[in-house]
Scaffold this active site. Sequence first.
Site, short mmCIF file in Angstrom:
data_model
loop_
_atom_site.label_atom_id
_atom_site.label_comp_id
_atom_site.label_asym_id
_atom_site.label_seq_id
_atom_site.Cartn_x
_atom_site.Cartn_y
_atom_site.Cartn_z
N GLY A 1 4.71 -0.53 1.38
CA GLY A 1 5.78 0.11 2.12
C GLY A 1 6.00 1.56 1.78
O GLY A 1 6.51 2.34 2.61
N ASN B 1 0.85 -0.47 -14.49
CA ASN B 1 2.14 -0.49 -13.81
C ASN B 1 2.84 0.85 -14.02
O ASN B 1 2.95 1.33 -15.15
CB ASN B 1 3.02 -1.61 -14.36
N HIS C 1 0.38 -13.19 -6.64
CA HIS C 1 1.00 -11.95 -7.10
C HIS C 1 0.86 -10.96 -5.96
O HIS C 1 -0.25 -10.71 -5.47
CB HIS C 1 0.31 -11.43 -8.36
N ASP C 2 1.95 -10.36 -5.52
CA ASP C 2 1.91 -9.52 -4.32
C ASP C 2 0.92 -8.38 -4.45
O ASP C 2 0.31 -7.97 -3.45
CB ASP C 2 3.30 -9.03 -3.93
N THR C 3 0.72 -7.86 -5.65
CA THR C 3 -0.27 -6.80 -5.81
C THR C 3 -1.68 -7.33 -5.60
O THR C 3 -2.53 -6.64 -5.01
CB THR C 3 -0.16 -6.13 -7.19
N THR D 1 8.58 -0.71 -4.81
CA THR D 1 9.53 -0.62 -5.92
C THR D 1 8.79 -0.30 -7.21
O THR D 1 9.22 0.51 -8.02
CB THR D 1 10.33 -1.92 -6.05
N SER E 1 13.52 -7.30 -0.85
CA SER E 1 13.58 -7.98 0.44
C SER E 1 12.39 -8.91 0.59
O SER E 1 11.42 -8.83 -0.16
CB SER E 1 13.60 -6.97 1.59
N GLY E 2 12.49 -9.78 1.58
CA GLY E 2 11.41 -10.70 1.89
C GLY E 2 11.12 -10.66 3.38
O GLY E 2 11.97 -10.28 4.19
N ARG E 3 9.89 -11.04 3.73
CA ARG E 3 9.46 -11.02 5.13
C ARG E 3 8.69 -12.29 5.43
O ARG E 3 7.95 -12.80 4.59
CB ARG E 3 8.54 -9.82 5.40
#
Length: 491
Positions: free
Chosen positions: A406, A296, A236-238, A259, A12-14
């Site tokens: 999340g 990871n 990078h989201d991390t 995820t 998903s995206g926000r």
Amino acid sequence: MTILAYDLGAGSGRAIVGRLNDNRIVTQEIHRFSNDPVKVGDHLYWDILRLYHEIQQGLIIAKQEQMLPDSIGIDSWAVDFGLIGRQGELLANPYHYRDWHTHGSMERLQAELSAERIFEATGIQFLSFNTIYQLEAMGRAESPLLKEAQRFLMIPDLLRYFLTGEMINEFTNATTTQLYNARQQEWDRKLLSHIGLSPSLFGKPVQPGAAAGHLRSSLRVDLGLPDIPVTAVAEHDTASAVVAVPALSDSFAYLSCGTWSLMGTEVKEPVINEQALELNFTNEGGAYGTFRLLKNIMGLWIFQEFKRESERGGHHVSYADWINDTEAAPAFAAFIDPDDQLFLHAGDMRSRVRQYCRQTGQQPPDGYGEVARCIFESLVLKYRYVLELTEQLSCKTFDGLHMVGGGIQNRLLCQWTANAIRRPVWAGPAEGSAIGNLAVQWIAQGTFRDIREARAVIRDSFPVEIYEPQEQDAWEDAYGRFRRLTAVPVQ
């Protein structure tokens, strides 16, 4: 100042608006959308134009709600990319990292170049879907895309390009490709040459916080928007999530939980040595002169797929009921290694969990709660293993673990993590990637002096829940059994 962060995950995206009120960060989610991959024939793709459409919808909503931002930033998952042709057009939908086309590529390149040569240059963990293997697979298949491509853009780069018309590569995501030389701080020309790529495809990466253009004039006309600048955040989201870790000191361990689970610590220089290679750790670029020494871990993907397949089969219960059934199931009945390749691709996870247990001489779990408990217990025990390896490699000792993302909304997972690692867990904030995205934009605008001030404000703005370890003897025994049954080596 109003800031807009787009945080794109694998599911998903926000679009999240951030403002400062009495030196406290106030966020509001104004748009949420699904990110569904599309299978065409035998291949799995990202629906990149749908994502761009949703980004535009976020801007439209911001305008309607009188929240037009002073700056925009985008972060997403790593490794995937788009190729731009001579006329500036996207040549094809980007492959999804779980697509099969990289099968065998990592092994071929290791045979040709050696794992030591690749790791010595890049410091990046060997994962079969890394960008280098995607590009090698395309070259081996004689993809016409590579012949026509003029520029390589990763997912946030690509979406920024759609917004601004500027083709700019960003540092934190560039390092995840396993094509970026961590020591020389540039694309590795020898690796590019070996897989038949020209260095001209790749722009010099900019650091988080760099200006990355303004909204295209055509987009401003179409949507009735003013001239809004776009910032290259820690894309990078991390990397963005680590920016948002509300740590009190510069030395801390983190777990970005979603995820994927990514566990590690910040270091000033990449840790590239024989032990890091043997343990398959990675050195990804971080914000403000840091690298993220991490590993990871498959994360919540296995449970998410198990839940999705169960619902497809008619098992429709609330998330709370899933957790209740998990907690009610017998403890420590069976274990899996979450990082086994068996669990990488989408499909029937219940059957795969049972298959793994049979192969390792265990009684396979049967019911929904039993399978879920096997997944969650195995995951948190793997967290302990990786945390201890992180301490060895970084020569640091950590008093506890910061969990962001999340996944911290699963209170059972947080408590079990504290039990497994035998240390406190500090959980929060949940929207770590989006908050880190906002923080980099505020630092770029001069609102915060530096990352230390940003983390202090984050710490004061969002609740952090503390989980103390419980039932330590039982979890210690379970850890020993987990290592034996999954063949996780003792270091």
